[in-house]
Every structure is written in structure tokens, then in C-alpha cells.
Design a protein around this motif. Sequence first.
Motif, short mmCIF file in Angstrom:
data_model
loop_
_atom_site.label_atom_id
_atom_site.label_comp_id
_atom_site.label_asym_id
_atom_site.label_seq_id
_atom_site.Cartn_x
_atom_site.Cartn_y
_atom_site.Cartn_z
N PRO A 6 -53.20 -48.33 -17.19
CA PRO A 6 -52.77 -48.93 -16.33
C PRO A 6 -53.41 -48.97 -14.97
CG PRO A 6 -52.69 -46.58 -17.25
CD PRO A 6 -53.93 -47.64 -18.26
N GLU A 7 -52.61 -49.95 -14.24
CA GLU A 7 -53.26 -50.66 -12.93
C GLU A 7 -51.70 -49.78 -11.94
OE1 GLU A 7 -54.02 -54.68 -13.32
OE2 GLU A 7 -55.61 -54.20 -14.69
N LEU A 8 -52.23 -49.66 -10.93
CA LEU A 8 -50.63 -49.11 -9.64
C LEU A 8 -50.56 -50.23 -9.25
CD1 LEU A 8 -49.83 -46.30 -8.88
CD2 LEU A 8 -51.13 -46.63 -6.85
N ALA A 9 -48.78 -50.09 -9.32
CA ALA A 9 -48.26 -51.80 -9.32
C ALA A 9 -47.85 -51.49 -7.79
CB ALA A 9 -47.00 -52.15 -9.93
N VAL A 10 -48.78 -51.03 -7.05
CA VAL A 10 -48.08 -50.76 -5.67
C VAL A 10 -49.14 -51.83 -4.65
CG1 VAL A 10 -48.42 -49.91 -3.49
CG2 VAL A 10 -47.57 -48.89 -5.27
N GLU A 11 -49.20 -52.88 -3.88
CA GLU A 11 -50.19 -54.32 -3.29
C GLU A 11 -51.02 -53.34 -2.74
OE1 GLU A 11 -46.48 -53.51 -0.18
OE2 GLU A 11 -46.52 -53.36 -2.25
N ALA A 12 -52.39 -53.71 -2.21
CA ALA A 12 -53.05 -53.47 -1.39
C ALA A 12 -52.74 -53.41 -0.35
CB ALA A 12 -54.12 -54.37 -1.61
N ILE A 13 -52.83 -51.65 -0.07
CA ILE A 13 -52.07 -51.61 1.64
C ILE A 13 -53.36 -51.24 2.19
CG2 ILE A 13 -51.81 -49.88 0.47
CD1 ILE A 13 -48.82 -49.53 2.47
N ALA A 40 -55.57 -42.50 -1.96
CA ALA A 40 -54.65 -41.85 -3.38
C ALA A 40 -53.64 -43.06 -3.41
CB ALA A 40 -53.19 -40.72 -3.26
N LEU A 41 -53.19 -44.11 -2.46
CA LEU A 41 -52.26 -45.33 -2.98
C LEU A 41 -53.47 -45.92 -4.14
CD1 LEU A 41 -50.13 -45.55 -0.24
CD2 LEU A 41 -49.53 -44.77 -2.80
N GLN A 42 -54.47 -46.08 -2.75
CA GLN A 42 -55.93 -47.95 -3.34
C GLN A 42 -56.07 -47.54 -5.20
OE1 GLN A 42 -57.63 -48.68 -0.16
NE2 GLN A 42 -56.40 -49.95 0.28
N ARG A 45 -54.42 -42.36 -7.72
CA ARG A 45 -55.21 -40.38 -8.19
C ARG A 45 -53.38 -40.83 -7.55
NH1 ARG A 45 -60.43 -39.58 -7.91
NH2 ARG A 45 -59.12 -37.42 -8.48
N PRO A 46 -53.17 -39.03 -8.12
CA PRO A 46 -52.00 -37.72 -7.51
C PRO A 46 -52.27 -37.64 -6.90
CG PRO A 46 -52.46 -38.44 -10.34
CD PRO A 46 -54.02 -38.66 -9.61
N LEU A 47 -51.47 -36.92 -5.85
CA LEU A 47 -51.48 -36.55 -5.04
C LEU A 47 -51.51 -35.06 -4.67
CD1 LEU A 47 -52.80 -36.64 -1.05
CD2 LEU A 47 -50.76 -37.30 -0.98
N LEU A 48 -52.07 -34.35 -4.61
CA LEU A 48 -51.54 -32.67 -4.04
C LEU A 48 -51.26 -32.23 -2.95
CD1 LEU A 48 -50.67 -30.03 -5.73
CD2 LEU A 48 -53.02 -29.40 -5.15
N CYS A 205 -56.82 -34.28 -8.00
CA CYS A 205 -55.80 -35.08 -7.51
C CYS A 205 -56.68 -35.35 -6.38
CB CYS A 205 -54.68 -34.03 -6.77
SG CYS A 205 -53.39 -33.72 -8.91
N LEU A 206 -56.03 -36.29 -5.33
CA LEU A 206 -56.71 -35.95 -3.74
C LEU A 206 -55.86 -35.06 -3.90
CD1 LEU A 206 -56.91 -40.08 -2.75
CD2 LEU A 206 -58.62 -37.96 -3.98
N TYR A 207 -56.27 -34.11 -2.40
CA TYR A 207 -55.44 -32.63 -1.80
C TYR A 207 -56.02 -33.26 -0.25
CZ TYR A 207 -55.18 -28.11 -0.53
OH TYR A 207 -54.51 -27.19 0.55
#
Length: 323
Positions: A6-13, A40-42, A45-48, A205-207
Motif C-alpha cells: 500500500p502507498e497512500l494515493a494522495v499527493e505529497a501535501i 496523518a496524510l504523509q 496513518r489513520p487519524l483518531l 493511529c495518530l491522535y
Amino acid sequence: MTGKTPELAVEAIDEATLRERFEGQHYVADDRVVTTVQLALQLGRPLLVEGEPGSGKTELGKVLADGFDTELIRLQCYEGLTAENALYEWNYTKQLLAVQSNEGTVTAGSESADAAGTRSVFDDEYLLERPLLRALTAGGDRSPVLLIDEIDRADEAFEAFLLELLSEYQVSIPELGTIRAENPPIVILTSNRTRGLSDALKRRCLYLHVEPPSFETEYEIVSRKVPELDAAIAAEVCAVVERLREESFLKRPGVAETLDWARAVAMLRADGSDEPLSTDEIERTIGCLLKEVEDVTRVDTALLEQLHAAAAAADDRLDPTER
């Protein structure tokens, strides 16, 4: 059905771009929120997100989906929620018809086709996707946003079930094997803290804890979401809500209630009236803010006078350019 790593399919932001996305959706976010969401995006990781009801936790998931122009997949948690409700179900009617017509076999495994080409009814064709599986198998070049809302309402067994998905972006289905996301979803979990969550879930998760907004922040939110409301009246609305939150109510009003009340006040003033809020107006519309009868009955004459005084002083708290 296994995919690549898996690689998060969101551009580097970067932070500036993320702020721009929030601004475009009229979502007011402070530095802590922006930085945590960016990480979380970069990091993939899930975000709680925890906080009081109505503080904007669910809205964050919606804003990310709209800001990235991607699909929002929402799983609303509740007591008794099971893996089958959240992940998948077999289309039993279709399976039965296939077996009765000799078009399918009950042998598990998609490779179990006989000489006549009869395939197993435990195959993709007979699978009904629920939100979690939909989030893992969603196509396209952008990751969907998976919003697991009010995870604290589900039980500990469901939490344990989520661990594989949160850590590996995959799930195991006995009849099919492991299904892994090619484009892992952006996962947002929300909790109202009605019960403690497991350490295992939190580790994955990140919190982010969302506090009730300050007067200035809430005023900015109301100004953006209810632009038809006069600026001075918007400030009075926020001042009244701020004062109400100081009371030990069963359920203090959140941002969602503030926006409901602001829209109600704007509707009642459709004639363009910019008269200050009166105690009568506050009392008649208090049902927009308080949702427990015990809380409503506590709003007596003395408290109404205090709310009116808070509203009257709100104009002095505004920046001169906003008056």
C-alpha cells in the motif's frame, strides 16, 4: 485479490496547500489540527479524533473528501455492530439460485471450477461490499476517505476486528483470502469518549483532541457558514453559546448547535433586522442549543439575563474592521 504494497494515493501535501484545501471548504482549523492532519496524510496513518459531540469531528472527514475531490465512505458505528455489517455479506439468494441451476458450486475458492466451468459461489460475483470493503477495493487514482464515525459506540470485539485494517490496510475473508488495498484509504476515526478505546487501536493511529472553539474561532466559523447573518448578531450568538458552555449541563452545545441557532436567528430575521438579541428571542429559540429537558428547565430568568448581558458585550470583542 491481494494488491501491491500500500502507498497512500494522495499527493505529497505541504501545510500551505492543506490550509488552502480547508479554506476552500470553509473549515476553520488551527495550527495543531493542520499539522496533525498533514502528518496523518504523509505518513499514511489513520487519524483518531476525539472530542465532545458537535465539535466538528465528523466534519473533518467530510472536508477532507471534498477538499481532495474524492469519495467519502462512512461507517456509522453503533452498539452490536459486527464485522459482517461493516465489511461484507454474501448474496445468499444469488448463491442459492446459482447452485440450484448448476451454475455454481459451494466449494470455497475462486479457483475451484469443475470441468464444466462451474465456479464457486464464494466468489467476488456473489459478494456484497459494505463500507470497509468498499474503502479497500475502491478504484481510481485518489484514495477515498473512510470515516469510521463514533467508534466508541461499537464494542471491543469490533475494535479488535479493525486492527488488521488500520495497520495493514487489509482484511482477511475466510472464503477468499486476504484483500489488500492498492490505494489505501485516508482513515478518520471519531470518538465522543463515551468509553475508553483499546491501547492496540490507539497505537495504530495518530491522535487529535478537538476542544470547544474559542469565541474568536467560533465567530469565524459562523461568519463563513452563515454569511447571511449580520456580523454583530453573529458575535452575539457566539457569546451566548460561550456563556452556556460554562454551565454544567447534561449536554453542552457544540459547534453544530451554534450553527443551527445562527441559521435559525438568520431565518427569523429574514426582514434584515439587525436589532440586538433579546431575552425573549433567546428563550424562544433555546431548543436549537439545548437538547435535554433538564437543561432547558435550568434556563431561568437569572440565566437569561446573564446570556443577554453576554450578548450585549459581544460587540466590544470584535475586531473594529468586523463591526
